[in-house]
Design a protein around this motif. Structure first.
Motif, PDB file in Angstrom:
ATOM      1  N   PRO A 197       0.807  -1.228   0.000  1.00  0.00           N
ATOM      2  CA  PRO A 197       0.000   0.000   0.000  1.00  0.00           C
ATOM      3  C   PRO A 197       0.840   1.279   0.000  1.00  0.00           C
ATOM      4  N   ILE A 198       2.048   1.241   0.543  1.00  0.00           N
ATOM      5  CA  ILE A 198       2.893   2.431   0.512  1.00  0.00           C
ATOM      6  C   ILE A 198       3.824   2.337  -0.691  1.00  0.00           C
ATOM      7  N   ALA A 199       3.664   3.285  -1.619  1.00  0.00           N
ATOM      8  CA  ALA A 199       4.304   3.203  -2.933  1.00  0.00           C
ATOM      9  C   ALA A 199       5.772   3.600  -2.849  1.00  0.00           C
ATOM     10  N   PRO A 200       6.595   3.116  -3.803  1.00  0.00           N
ATOM     11  CA  PRO A 200       8.006   3.503  -3.842  1.00  0.00           C
ATOM     12  C   PRO A 200       8.190   5.020  -3.823  1.00  0.00           C
ATOM     13  N   ALA A 201       7.329   5.753  -4.524  1.00  0.00           N
ATOM     14  CA  ALA A 201       7.479   7.217  -4.572  1.00  0.00           C
ATOM     15  C   ALA A 201       7.259   7.839  -3.189  1.00  0.00           C
ATOM     16  N   ASP A 202       6.355   7.246  -2.398  1.00  0.00           N
ATOM     17  CA  ASP A 202       6.105   7.764  -1.039  1.00  0.00           C
ATOM     18  C   ASP A 202       7.358   7.598  -0.183  1.00  0.00           C
ATOM     19  N   LEU A 203       8.055   6.478  -0.373  1.00  0.00           N
ATOM     20  CA  LEU A 203       9.277   6.216   0.391  1.00  0.00           C
ATOM     21  C   LEU A 203      10.403   7.105  -0.119  1.00  0.00           C
ATOM     22  N   ALA A 204      10.528   7.172  -1.453  1.00  0.00           N
ATOM     23  CA  ALA A 204      11.621   7.940  -2.064  1.00  0.00           C
ATOM     24  C   ALA A 204      11.509   9.419  -1.711  1.00  0.00           C
ATOM     25  N   ALA A 205      10.283   9.897  -1.541  1.00  0.00           N
ATOM     26  CA  ALA A 205      10.090  11.308  -1.204  1.00  0.00           C
ATOM     27  C   ALA A 205      10.719  11.628   0.148  1.00  0.00           C
ATOM     28  N   ILE A 206      10.884  10.619   0.975  1.00  0.00           N
ATOM     29  CA  ILE A 206      11.402  10.832   2.323  1.00  0.00           C
ATOM     30  C   ILE A 206      12.861  10.427   2.469  1.00  0.00           C
ATOM     31  N   ILE A 207      13.251   9.300   1.865  1.00  0.00           N
ATOM     32  CA  ILE A 207      14.633   8.829   2.078  1.00  0.00           C
ATOM     33  C   ILE A 207      15.461   8.796   0.796  1.00  0.00           C
ATOM     34  N   GLY A 208      14.912   9.305  -0.308  1.00  0.00           N
ATOM     35  CA  GLY A 208      15.662   9.258  -1.563  1.00  0.00           C
ATOM     36  C   GLY A 208      15.433   7.929  -2.266  1.00  0.00           C
ATOM     37  N   PRO A 209      16.172   7.664  -3.346  1.00  0.00           N
ATOM     38  CA  PRO A 209      15.902   6.524  -4.215  1.00  0.00           C
ATOM     39  C   PRO A 209      15.863   5.186  -3.472  1.00  0.00           C
ATOM     40  N   VAL A 210      14.898   4.348  -3.814  1.00  0.00           N
ATOM     41  CA  VAL A 210      14.841   2.997  -3.263  1.00  0.00           C
ATOM     42  C   VAL A 210      14.876   2.014  -4.426  1.00  0.00           C
ATOM     43  N   GLU A 211      15.561   0.885  -4.208  1.00  0.00           N
ATOM     44  CA  GLU A 211      15.572  -0.159  -5.236  1.00  0.00           C
ATOM     45  C   GLU A 211      14.321  -0.995  -5.104  1.00  0.00           C
ATOM     46  N   LEU A 212      13.935  -1.592  -6.214  1.00  0.00           N
ATOM     47  CA  LEU A 212      12.801  -2.508  -6.184  1.00  0.00           C
ATOM     48  C   LEU A 212      13.317  -3.887  -6.531  1.00  0.00           C
ATOM     49  N   TRP A 213      13.184  -4.803  -5.591  1.00  0.00           N
ATOM     50  CA  TRP A 213      13.660  -6.160  -5.833  1.00  0.00           C
ATOM     51  C   TRP A 213      12.603  -6.899  -6.627  1.00  0.00           C
ATOM     52  N   GLU A 214      12.951  -7.318  -7.844  1.00  0.00           N
ATOM     53  CA  GLU A 214      11.926  -7.945  -8.678  1.00  0.00           C
ATOM     54  C   GLU A 214      12.204  -9.398  -8.976  1.00  0.00           C
ATOM     55  N   GLY A 215      13.169  -9.940  -8.253  1.00  0.00           N
ATOM     56  CA  GLY A 215      13.489 -11.349  -8.474  1.00  0.00           C
ATOM     57  C   GLY A 215      12.428 -12.238  -7.868  1.00  0.00           C
TER      58      GLY A 215
END
Ligand code: TXA
Ligand code: MG
Length: 328
Positions: A197-215
């Motif tokens: 429910p909490i999107a990567p952009a919501d996290l990135a807005a606070i701590i900067g770029p986040v990786e997305l593990w897609e394996g």
């Protein structure tokens, strides 16, 4: 008989009874804002072992500890980086799970023998009251058999786990309907292990770029990112994904077709189900719908593939896993 108690709010007497069961090593299923959890005393290894047994969960797949405060989380982590603090300030209580290096307080079985622990403070008054009443972190995976659909109401728990649970607290249907976002802060870079429910952009807005593990991890493989089995969240019916608006030419058996936003013309006998083109609404509804179609005996569910944008990320992840065919 499965024991199920309706619980009206954080002051309900059922919560005290449930806390007593937890403290004596029992299992209590309880509502969170995402899905129902199968709870045990997170500091009692025997109680946590019962979770694994009841779910049929592989011993390589660690469980989340649920806490009621940042202070309790800090006691379970051996490091508490600045990112953890600002994310917890912003998103807790809420559907964000943080993976951090574990402190000595965390039993090995909770970590599946690994060095890290997953911590989450749920935003549900009953869950918070239960953690408080127990006075312990609660180990709680989703309250379903391993690899099956997650439960979004008490009835789903009862039909999946039944009498194996000492008590089910019924707090009505859950709000978000999809499991929490899991963010790994134990490595060099912040990395999303499970979208939610909490999107990567919501996290990135606070701590900067986040990786997305897609394996993905296949059965039996050593789990670098534990629990990320490719087939997961699966209904009994066969689930196929098709392009939006694709429809069906022909179908045999009992088939349901789930459209997003519109419903194309369908062959006779196929049950058409229209969901709105709204990621949050579909997220809240999807597991319950798949449970209903299973219960109604559908053999096959054809679902339109969600749009490619970030709002649908968590849903795309769950549907991809739910539609992955069994590995032989
Ligand atoms: O919304 C949720 O997170 C729900 C509610 C009940 O809180 N819980 C939930 O738990 O979805 P579960 O066990 O079904 O999924 C937790 C995921 C698993 O895929 C597990 O592998 C991962 O979290 N996990 C737990 N501890 C971990 C760790 N130390 N490192 C990496 N992944 C971890
Ligand atoms: Mg689960």
């Amino acid at each position: 008989m499965t024991r199920l108690l309706q619980v009206s709010g954080p002051d309900d007497a059922a919560i005290l009874e449930a806390a007593g069961i937890l403290l004596s090593g029992g299992l209590v299923a309880f509502p969170t804002e995402t899905v129902y959890g199968l709870g045990a005393d997170g500091l009692n290894p025997e109680a946590v072992a019962r979770i694994y047994a009841v779910k049929g969960r592989p011993a390589t797949n660690p469980v989340i500890l649920h806490v009621d405060s940042v202070a309790s989380a800090q006691a379970l982590a051996s490091q508490w980086p600045a990112e953890a603090q600002i994310l917890a300030d912003r998103f807790w209580p809420g559907p964000l799970t943080l993976v951090l290096p574990a402190s000595a307080a965390v039993p090995s079985i909770v970590r599946a023998g690994g060095p890290s622990v997953a911590l989450r403070c749920p935003a549900h008054p009953v869950a918070l009251a239960l953690i408080r009443a127990a006075g312990r972190p609660l180990a709680a995976p989703s309250a379903n058999r391993s690899q099956h659909l997650s439960p979004t109401c008490a009835g789903h728990v009862a039909s999946s786990l039944g009498e194996a649970v000492d008590l089910i607290l019924d707090g009505g249907p859950t709000a978000a309907g999809l499991e929490s976002t899991i963010l790994d802060l134990s490595g060099a870079h912040a990395r999303i292990l499970r979208p939610g429910p909490i999107a990567p952009a919501d996290l990135a807005a606070i701590i900067g770029p986040v990786e997305l593990w897609e394996g993905a991890v296949t059965a039996g493989e050593l789990q670098a990112a534990p629990g990320m089995a490719e087939r997961h969240y699966a209904p009994r019916a066969r689930l196929d994904l098709v392009a939006r608006g694709a429809g069906l030419r022909e179908a045999s058996g009992r088939v349901a077709y789930v459209g997003l936003g519109t419903l194309p013309p369908l062959p006779e006998g196929v049950r058409g189900i229209l969901l709105p083109l709204d990621a949050e609404a579909v997220g809240a509804r999807i597991y319950a719908l798949l449970h209903e179609l299973d219960d109604a005996g559908f053999d096959r569910v054809v679902l339109e593939r969600p749009p490619e944008d970030e709002a649908w990320l968590a849903l795309r992840d769950r549907l991809r896993r739910a539609s992955t065919k069994e590995t032989p």
